[in-house]
Scaffold this motif. Structure first.
Motif, PDB file in Angstrom:
ATOM      1  N   GLY A 183     -18.316   0.657 -16.746  1.00  0.00           N
ATOM      2  CA  GLY A 183     -17.922   0.674 -15.345  1.00  0.00           C
ATOM      3  C   GLY A 183     -17.487   2.044 -14.859  1.00  0.00           C
ATOM      4  O   GLY A 183     -17.405   2.280 -13.665  1.00  0.00           O
ATOM      5  N   LYS A 184     -17.219   2.957 -15.770  1.00  0.00           N
ATOM      6  CA  LYS A 184     -16.770   4.302 -15.414  1.00  0.00           C
ATOM      7  C   LYS A 184     -17.886   5.333 -15.516  1.00  0.00           C
ATOM      8  O   LYS A 184     -17.801   6.402 -14.934  1.00  0.00           O
ATOM      9  N   ILE A 185     -18.915   5.015 -16.303  1.00  0.00           N
ATOM     10  CA  ILE A 185     -20.033   5.940 -16.504  1.00  0.00           C
ATOM     11  C   ILE A 185     -21.356   5.221 -16.266  1.00  0.00           C
ATOM     12  O   ILE A 185     -21.425   3.999 -16.321  1.00  0.00           O
ATOM     13  N   SER A 186     -22.376   6.011 -16.015  1.00  0.00           N
ATOM     14  CA  SER A 186     -23.752   5.528 -15.977  1.00  0.00           C
ATOM     15  C   SER A 186     -24.533   6.357 -16.986  1.00  0.00           C
ATOM     16  O   SER A 186     -24.376   7.575 -17.048  1.00  0.00           O
ATOM     17  N   ILE A 187     -25.351   5.684 -17.753  1.00  0.00           N
ATOM     18  CA  ILE A 187     -26.193   6.351 -18.738  1.00  0.00           C
ATOM     19  C   ILE A 187     -27.447   6.826 -18.024  1.00  0.00           C
ATOM     20  O   ILE A 187     -28.130   6.038 -17.361  1.00  0.00           O
ATOM     21  N   ALA A 194     -17.285   3.762 -27.541  1.00  0.00           N
ATOM     22  CA  ALA A 194     -17.116   4.590 -26.343  1.00  0.00           C
ATOM     23  C   ALA A 194     -17.802   3.936 -25.150  1.00  0.00           C
ATOM     24  O   ALA A 194     -17.214   3.837 -24.066  1.00  0.00           O
ATOM     25  N   LEU A 195     -19.029   3.469 -25.326  1.00  0.00           N
ATOM     26  CA  LEU A 195     -19.766   2.832 -24.237  1.00  0.00           C
ATOM     27  C   LEU A 195     -19.030   1.592 -23.737  1.00  0.00           C
ATOM     28  O   LEU A 195     -18.920   1.381 -22.526  1.00  0.00           O
ATOM     29  N   LEU A 244     -25.285   0.494 -18.525  1.00  0.00           N
ATOM     30  CA  LEU A 244     -26.133   0.831 -19.667  1.00  0.00           C
ATOM     31  C   LEU A 244     -27.599   0.964 -19.273  1.00  0.00           C
ATOM     32  O   LEU A 244     -28.431   1.336 -20.072  1.00  0.00           O
ATOM     33  N   GLN A 245     -27.924   0.658 -18.000  1.00  0.00           N
ATOM     34  CA  GLN A 245     -29.304   0.699 -17.539  1.00  0.00           C
ATOM     35  C   GLN A 245     -29.821   2.124 -17.431  1.00  0.00           C
ATOM     36  O   GLN A 245     -30.945   2.402 -17.807  1.00  0.00           O
ATOM     37  N   GLY A 246     -29.025   3.002 -16.889  1.00  0.00           N
ATOM     38  CA  GLY A 246     -29.466   4.365 -16.661  1.00  0.00           C
ATOM     39  C   GLY A 246     -30.417   4.441 -15.489  1.00  0.00           C
ATOM     40  O   GLY A 246     -30.759   3.437 -14.884  1.00  0.00           O
ATOM     41  N   CYS A 247     -30.813   5.644 -15.151  1.00  0.00           N
ATOM     42  CA  CYS A 247     -31.758   5.840 -14.059  1.00  0.00           C
ATOM     43  C   CYS A 247     -33.172   5.626 -14.571  1.00  0.00           C
ATOM     44  O   CYS A 247     -33.486   5.924 -15.711  1.00  0.00           O
ATOM     45  N   LYS A 248     -34.021   5.142 -13.697  1.00  0.00           N
ATOM     46  CA  LYS A 248     -35.401   4.922 -14.083  1.00  0.00           C
ATOM     47  C   LYS A 248     -36.149   6.239 -14.135  1.00  0.00           C
ATOM     48  O   LYS A 248     -35.885   7.145 -13.369  1.00  0.00           O
TER      49      LYS A 248
END
Length: 139
Positions: A66-70, A60-61, A123-127
């Motif tokens: 490019g469509k989602i942010s973790i 899924a990831l 895949l970085q996500g917010c800090k």
């Protein structure tokens, strides 16, 4: 029950056409289940039960890159194009937008001009500011 606009041309778009059938369903499920700010509480167990297919997080990831942010340590996914599609430009004077603006601000997903921030990697996500502060204290 939330009502949303849906893209009637989605089936002709290369992104959706390229997905394997279970992940097409997962994508549409996520669009339906996310909150009004475009954030989905990741729950693969429920998604699999409702879709009726076995799904792999890694697939899924990769499929949604490019469509989602973790965000939120991987517990939530933010759909990058959701706000633009559902609301157009966010406006603080619009009461309907204010709740979404608060949520997006909490996760540091928008800037002061109410534009969606780009993350360096999906895949970085917010800090997590608290974790960053703890690291600074240790140094």
């Amino acid at each position: 029950m939330a009502k949303r606009m849906t893209d009637s041309t989605k089936w002709g778009k290369p992104f959706l056409r390229a997905l394997q059938a279970p992940y097409k369903l997962l994508w549409i499920y996520i669009l339906d289940e996310c909150d009004h700010a475009g954030i989905w509480q990741v729950d693969f167990e429920v998604a699999q039960l409702k879709i009726g297919e076995v799904l792999k997080m890694e697939t899924a990831l990769k499929s949604f890159e490019g469509k989602i942010s973790i965000i939120d340590g991987g517990q939530k996914w933010f759909i990058k194009d959701f706000i633009e599609f559902q609301y157009g430009e966010l406006d603080r004077s619009n009461r309907v937008h204010n709740s979404a603006i608060k949520i997006l601000t909490r996760y540091e997903l928008i800037d002061e001009d109410l534009k969606i921030k780009g993350l360096t990697s999906p895949l970085q996500g917010c800090k997590d500011k608290d974790k960053d502060k703890d690291k600074d204290k240790v140094k």
